[in-house]
Enzyme design. Sequence first.
Site, PDB file in Angstrom:
ATOM      1  N   GLY A  58      -3.367 -48.540  26.187  1.00 44.67           N
ATOM      2  CA  GLY A  58      -4.520 -49.434  26.200  1.00 44.67           C
ATOM      3  C   GLY A  58      -4.219 -50.919  26.279  1.00 44.67           C
ATOM      4  O   GLY A  58      -4.981 -51.680  26.862  1.00 44.67           O
ATOM      5  N   GLU A 113      -2.377 -54.986  20.357  1.00 44.45           N
ATOM      6  CA  GLU A 113      -3.209 -53.780  20.421  1.00 44.45           C
ATOM      7  C   GLU A 113      -4.536 -54.096  21.112  1.00 44.45           C
ATOM      8  O   GLU A 113      -5.059 -55.203  21.007  1.00 44.45           O
ATOM      9  CB  GLU A 113      -3.414 -53.238  18.996  1.00 44.45           C
ATOM     10  N   ASP A 114      -5.054 -53.108  21.829  1.00 46.49           N
ATOM     11  CA  ASP A 114      -6.310 -53.319  22.546  1.00 46.49           C
ATOM     12  C   ASP A 114      -7.508 -53.381  21.614  1.00 46.49           C
ATOM     13  O   ASP A 114      -8.333 -54.276  21.710  1.00 46.49           O
ATOM     14  CB  ASP A 114      -6.512 -52.215  23.611  1.00 46.49           C
ATOM     15  N   ASP A 117     -10.156 -50.012  15.553  1.00 48.32           N
ATOM     16  CA  ASP A 117     -11.345 -49.215  15.267  1.00 48.32           C
ATOM     17  C   ASP A 117     -11.312 -48.858  13.784  1.00 48.32           C
ATOM     18  O   ASP A 117     -11.691 -49.666  12.945  1.00 48.32           O
ATOM     19  CB  ASP A 117     -11.323 -47.991  16.183  1.00 48.32           C
ATOM     20  N   LYS A 145     -13.780 -53.560  15.732  1.00 48.56           N
ATOM     21  CA  LYS A 145     -15.103 -53.071  15.334  1.00 48.56           C
ATOM     22  C   LYS A 145     -15.184 -53.155  13.819  1.00 48.56           C
ATOM     23  O   LYS A 145     -14.786 -52.211  13.124  1.00 48.56           O
ATOM     24  CB  LYS A 145     -15.283 -51.611  15.779  1.00 48.56           C
ATOM     25  N   VAL A 167     -16.265 -48.631  23.961  1.00 49.57           N
ATOM     26  CA  VAL A 167     -16.085 -49.580  25.062  1.00 49.57           C
ATOM     27  C   VAL A 167     -14.953 -49.133  25.996  1.00 49.57           C
ATOM     28  O   VAL A 167     -14.063 -48.384  25.589  1.00 49.57           O
ATOM     29  CB  VAL A 167     -15.796 -51.008  24.543  1.00 49.57           C
ATOM     30  N   ASP A 173      -9.886 -46.874  28.157  1.00 51.78           N
ATOM     31  CA  ASP A 173     -10.338 -45.788  29.035  1.00 51.78           C
ATOM     32  C   ASP A 173     -11.361 -44.885  28.385  1.00 51.78           C
ATOM     33  O   ASP A 173     -11.451 -44.783  27.172  1.00 51.78           O
ATOM     34  CB  ASP A 173      -9.145 -44.920  29.424  1.00 51.78           C
ATOM     35  N   ARG A 179      -9.584 -47.948  32.954  1.00 53.96           N
ATOM     36  CA  ARG A 179      -8.551 -48.902  32.509  1.00 53.96           C
ATOM     37  C   ARG A 179      -8.395 -50.072  33.465  1.00 53.96           C
ATOM     38  O   ARG A 179      -8.013 -51.162  33.063  1.00 53.96           O
ATOM     39  CB  ARG A 179      -7.187 -48.204  32.397  1.00 53.96           C
TER      40      ARG A 179
HETATM   41  P1  XMP Z   1      -7.966 -46.648  15.258  1.00 55.98           P
HETATM   42  O1  XMP Z   1      -9.139 -45.856  14.736  1.00 55.98           O
HETATM   43  O2  XMP Z   1      -6.674 -46.005  14.956  1.00 55.98           O
HETATM   44  O3  XMP Z   1      -8.185 -46.554  16.815  1.00 55.98           O
HETATM   45  O4  XMP Z   1      -8.052 -48.098  14.868  1.00 55.98           O
HETATM   46  C1  XMP Z   1      -7.454 -47.291  17.674  1.00 55.98           C
HETATM   47  C2  XMP Z   1      -7.264 -46.548  18.956  1.00 55.98           C
HETATM   48  O5  XMP Z   1      -8.383 -45.713  19.282  1.00 55.98           O
HETATM   49  C3  XMP Z   1      -8.784 -45.914  20.602  1.00 55.98           C
HETATM   50  N1  XMP Z   1     -10.156 -46.443  20.602  1.00 55.98           N
HETATM   51  C4  XMP Z   1     -10.912 -46.684  21.690  1.00 55.98           C
HETATM   52  N2  XMP Z   1     -10.644 -46.518  23.004  1.00 55.98           N
HETATM   53  N3  XMP Z   1     -12.792 -47.337  23.529  1.00 55.98           N
HETATM   54  C5  XMP Z   1     -11.594 -46.851  23.904  1.00 55.98           C
HETATM   55  O6  XMP Z   1     -11.370 -46.726  25.103  1.00 55.98           O
HETATM   56  C6  XMP Z   1     -13.145 -47.534  22.239  1.00 55.98           C
HETATM   57  O7  XMP Z   1     -14.261 -47.991  21.947  1.00 55.98           O
HETATM   58  C7  XMP Z   1     -12.136 -47.183  21.269  1.00 55.98           C
HETATM   59  N4  XMP Z   1     -12.119 -47.250  19.908  1.00 55.98           N
HETATM   60  C8  XMP Z   1     -10.888 -46.784  19.552  1.00 55.98           C
HETATM   61  C9  XMP Z   1      -7.809 -46.874  21.198  1.00 55.98           C
HETATM   62  O8  XMP Z   1      -6.860 -46.131  21.908  1.00 55.98           O
HETATM   63  C10 XMP Z   1      -7.130 -47.553  20.057  1.00 55.98           C
HETATM   64  O9  XMP Z   1      -5.780 -47.826  20.314  1.00 55.98           O
HETATM   65 MG    MG Z   2      -4.867 -47.547  22.284  1.00 56.88          MG
END
Ligand code: XMP
Ligand code: MG
Length: 189
Positions: A58, A113-114, A117, A145, A167, A173, A179
């Site tokens: 990501g 990091e992208d 969450d 988030k 998103v 993705d 992506r």
């Molecule tokens: P955590 O919960 O570990 O999640 O903080 C981080 C990873 O979960 C994926 N992620 C998303 N990917 N749209 C995405 O395409 C989203 O809204 C989303 N939310 C979480 C992502 O890979 C991230 O590294």
């Molecule tokens: Mg990721």
Amino acid sequence: MSNVKSPKPKVKLVQLHDLKFRPMISAAKIKRRIREIGSALSQDFEGKKPVFIPILNGAFMFAADLVREFRGDCELAFVQLKSYAGTGSTGEVRVVLDIERAKIEGRHLILVEDILDSGRTLHHFLQHLAAQNPASISTVVLLRKPAAVQFPIEVRQLGFDIENKFVVGYGLDYDDLGRNLPSIFVLSE
Ligand code: XMP
Ligand code: MG
């Protein structure tokens, strides 16, 4: 004066698999924010030759733009993590592609990091890195988030706080698609 309503501006939706997404953060806005972040990091890490660590897949696009805004010497080392949702909230995170120890020990690390969450992925990976005696670890995240965070992570630089919705784009993705979009889109209800 006219009673004729002006037509609603057309929003260009993007279809990926079975879902539609609407524009959320423009490429120009992302670029402006990354310039600011790059500038701040350039000052903070002047002369420290940090190692940028993008978390694949990501973060590839964010990292590519971010390091171009970094002034001074720096290195890159990529990691790939796989998270397992498990049965409920206690997911495991496995390091699929790891970094050589020499790039970590005694070095200033900047995790890229992208999206943050729940925070689970970063929480686990930060422990993995800390165990290898780096000089410092900083975390840079493009999106967060706030409503979803379960594992609080100290973020040094943040792109944008967003609502708790799925998103895509700019590296992110939906089932491997999206992506390559140059901006961020959010699931359209
Ligand atoms: P955590 O919960 O570990 O999640 O903080 C981080 C990873 O979960 C994926 N992620 C998303 N990917 N749209 C995405 O395409 C989203 O809204 C989303 N939310 C979480 C992502 O890979 C991230 O590294
Ligand atoms: Mg990721």
